[in-house]
Structures are given as C-alpha cells and as structure tokens.
Design a protein around this motif. Structure first.
Motif, PDB file in Angstrom:
ATOM      1  N   THR A 199       0.841  -1.188   0.000  1.00 46.76           N
ATOM      2  CA  THR A 199       0.000   0.000   0.000  1.00 46.76           C
ATOM      3  C   THR A 199       0.884   1.249   0.000  1.00 46.76           C
ATOM      4  O   THR A 199       2.116   1.156   0.065  1.00 46.76           O
ATOM      5  N   THR A 200       0.250   2.399  -0.047  1.00 41.18           N
ATOM      6  CA  THR A 200       1.000   3.657   0.010  1.00 41.18           C
ATOM      7  C   THR A 200       1.783   3.761   1.313  1.00 41.18           C
ATOM      8  O   THR A 200       2.927   4.227   1.334  1.00 41.18           O
ATOM      9  N   ALA A 201       1.168   3.306   2.402  1.00 39.33           N
ATOM     10  CA  ALA A 201       1.842   3.356   3.704  1.00 39.33           C
ATOM     11  C   ALA A 201       3.105   2.502   3.700  1.00 39.33           C
ATOM     12  O   ALA A 201       4.148   2.908   4.225  1.00 39.33           O
ATOM     13  N   VAL A 202       3.032   1.314   3.100  1.00 43.66           N
ATOM     14  CA  VAL A 202       4.203   0.432   3.020  1.00 43.66           C
ATOM     15  C   VAL A 202       5.285   1.058   2.146  1.00 43.66           C
ATOM     16  O   VAL A 202       6.478   1.004   2.475  1.00 43.66           O
ATOM     17  N   ALA A 203       4.871   1.665   1.039  1.00 50.27           N
ATOM     18  CA  ALA A 203       5.836   2.292   0.130  1.00 50.27           C
ATOM     19  C   ALA A 203       6.587   3.426   0.819  1.00 50.27           C
ATOM     20  O   ALA A 203       7.820   3.524   0.724  1.00 50.27           O
ATOM     21  N   ILE A 204       5.861   4.279   1.528  1.00 45.45           N
ATOM     22  CA  ILE A 204       6.502   5.402   2.227  1.00 45.45           C
ATOM     23  C   ILE A 204       7.397   4.884   3.350  1.00 45.45           C
ATOM     24  O   ILE A 204       8.506   5.387   3.570  1.00 45.45           O
ATOM     25  N   SER A 205       6.921   3.867   4.047  1.00 45.01           N
ATOM     26  CA  SER A 205       7.722   3.269   5.116  1.00 45.01           C
ATOM     27  C   SER A 205       9.034   2.716   4.568  1.00 45.01           C
ATOM     28  O   SER A 205      10.108   2.912   5.156  1.00 45.01           O
ATOM     29  N   LEU A 206       8.962   2.050   3.424  1.00 42.42           N
ATOM     30  CA  LEU A 206      10.161   1.472   2.814  1.00 42.42           C
ATOM     31  C   LEU A 206      11.111   2.564   2.318  1.00 42.42           C
ATOM     32  O   LEU A 206      12.332   2.458   2.463  1.00 42.42           O
ATOM     33  N   LEU A 207      10.554   3.621   1.752  1.00 40.87           N
ATOM     34  CA  LEU A 207      11.381   4.739   1.292  1.00 40.87           C
ATOM     35  C   LEU A 207      12.130   5.378   2.459  1.00 40.87           C
ATOM     36  O   LEU A 207      13.325   5.686   2.355  1.00 40.87           O
ATOM     37  N   LEU A 208      11.428   5.574   3.564  1.00 40.35           N
ATOM     38  CA  LEU A 208      12.068   6.175   4.733  1.00 40.35           C
ATOM     39  C   LEU A 208      13.149   5.259   5.300  1.00 40.35           C
ATOM     40  O   LEU A 208      14.206   5.729   5.739  1.00 40.35           O
ATOM     41  N   PHE A 209      12.883   3.963   5.278  1.00 36.07           N
ATOM     42  CA  PHE A 209      13.881   3.026   5.796  1.00 36.07           C
ATOM     43  C   PHE A 209      15.170   3.121   4.988  1.00 36.07           C
ATOM     44  O   PHE A 209      16.269   3.218   5.542  1.00 36.07           O
ATOM     45  N   TYR A 210      15.032   3.125   3.668  1.00 35.36           N
ATOM     46  CA  TYR A 210      16.225   3.195   2.828  1.00 35.36           C
ATOM     47  C   TYR A 210      16.861   4.581   2.836  1.00 35.36           C
ATOM     48  O   TYR A 210      18.043   4.725   2.510  1.00 35.36           O
TER      49      TYR A 210
END
Length: 256
Positions: A199-210
């Motif tokens: 989802t969008t939440a997962v995508a943003i979470s992954l972007l922030l992690f990297y």
C-alpha cells in the motif's frame, strides 16, 4: 525523489547537531586550512595519486567488502540440506516431465530459484525477523530483500523479482520495466486480513527506511578504513538502523 534528497540532507544536519550536543568533546580552537595555489595538474602526479587512492581502497576497504560479500552469497545460496534437496528433487522431476517446452522450462527454473531463496539461510532469517519488521508494514519477502540489499540497494529489486518468480524479464522488459513484478506485487494479499500487502503506507515506510538505513557495505568498509575502528563502524550501523526503523515505524503507523 527531490524530497528524499532534502529529507536526507536535513536529517544529516539534525543528527550532526544532536551528536554535537551529546558529545563530550568540546572544540578548543578554530579550524583553519590554507587554500592551495591552483595550477594545471601534472599528469604524472594525477595518475600516481589515483593509483595510490585506488590501491588503498582495494587493500583496506576491499577486505571488509569481500568478507561481507562472501557471507551474503553463502546465506543466499545455501540452506538446510534436506529442504534444498527436496526442492531440487521436486523441480528436477517437473523439468524432466516438461520435455523441450522452453516456456514451461523457463517458468520452472524461475520458480525453483524462488523456492531455493526462500529455503536458504537468508530466507530463514527473513522469515524469523518478520515479527520485528511487521510493525513497519514489511513481510518476510521484504525482510529477505533488506538482508540481500546490504550489498547494494539495487539488489532489492532483483531479490523481490526472484521471490515473486518474476524472472529476469521483469527487469529487462523494454515494453515496461518491472511490469510482471508489479503485477504480482499488486495482486499480493495479506493471508490474515485479505488486504493488499503493498500500500502507500508500506511504500513510504520502505522509502524512509532506505533513506536513513546504512544499507551499503562499501560505506561501512570505508568508515572502518578511515577511522581504523570497528566500534565506530558498528556504532554508525546501529544508530542509522535504529533511526530508519523508528522513522518507518512512525510513518506506517500514522498512514496505515
């Protein structure tokens, strides 16, 4: 992407400020450096400097890079013998039954690679850490990809393609890059809730992690070489991983 660059820039300033406040070291003077006289460079000196710097990197940082590369390769390639043998026997029989059908053979080889990666030690670690990364919106597939992408962040896409049996064409498809991988990821559903995994939440979470995580073994190797301290290297790895984790955690919990 521009926003990600600015995010990293301002976070670096913030972390530097925090370290300055928390550090016991106090500056006792003003740093002054003399600006050199600018001249046309001499090719002999330029080539010699390039050689010395390259040699230093290969000899000093290269040792750490090689060790980490070998460890990652072993984790991705090997797993419990019984599970690996079972996968090999299963797909060997199916490949023999497929005959000369190239399309079927290619699909079976892709599925076998995916099954082997899941059963490998890297796959086992990814599944074991799933409860830890679940609050970030990540599943075990992302967990494996996070582990393998420690070699280089670009490896994340290749690992996901392997796990989803998307095959090499998922990356090389000229008509639409990652089309097959995107389709499989879009169709992925959480077995517990039935909702989409990505989802969008997962995508943003992954972007922030990297954006904040130290997912680069070459950088760690250089830090070890420059500081001559394993402690400094592991301290940087620890604090950046913690920063990435909590940033992703907050973002996912707010957006999910």
């Amino acid at each position: 992407l521009t926003g990600m660059y600015f995010l990293g820039f301002f976070m670096a300033l913030f972390v530097g400020w925090v370290i300055k406040i928390a550090s016991k070291y106090k500056s006792t003077g003003i740093f002054v450096t003399e600006i050199p006289i600018y001249r046309v460079p001499r090719w002999k000196n330029t080539v010699l400097t390039m050689y010395q710097k390259s040699r230093t990197f290969v000899v000093e940082a290269g040792k750490v890079i090689i060790v980490i590369s070998v460890v990652l390769w072993v984790l991705q390639t090997y797993g419990p013998a019984d599970k690996m043998q079972a996968i090999s026997d299963k797909y060997t029989a199916q490949i023999e039954a497929a005959g000369n059908d190239k399309a079927v053979l290619t699909e079976l080889e892709i599925q076998q690679a995916s099954a082997r990666l899941k059963a490998s030690y890297a796959g086992i670690i990814g599944q074991r850490i799933e409860p830890i990364i679940k609050p970030l919106g990540f599943d075990w597939k992302i967990g494996i990809s996070l582990l393998t992408s420690f070699a280089a962040r670009e490896v994340f896409v290749g690992t996901m393609a392997t796990l989803y049996s998307a095959g090499p064409d998922a990356v090389d498809d000229e008509a639409g890059k990652f089309k097959r991988l995107r389709a499989k990821m879009a169709a992925e559903r959480d077995p517990e809730t039935g909702k989409p995994v990505y989802t969008t939440a997962v995508a943003i979470s992954l972007l922030l992690f990297y954006a904040f995580a130290m997912q680069c073994m070459s950088t760690l190797a250089v830090v070890r070489k420059e500081t001559r301290s394993w402690g400094m290297m592991f301290a940087m790895l620890a604090y950046m991983t913690a920063l990435a984790y909590f940033s992703s955690f907050i973002a996912y919990q707010l957006l999910a």
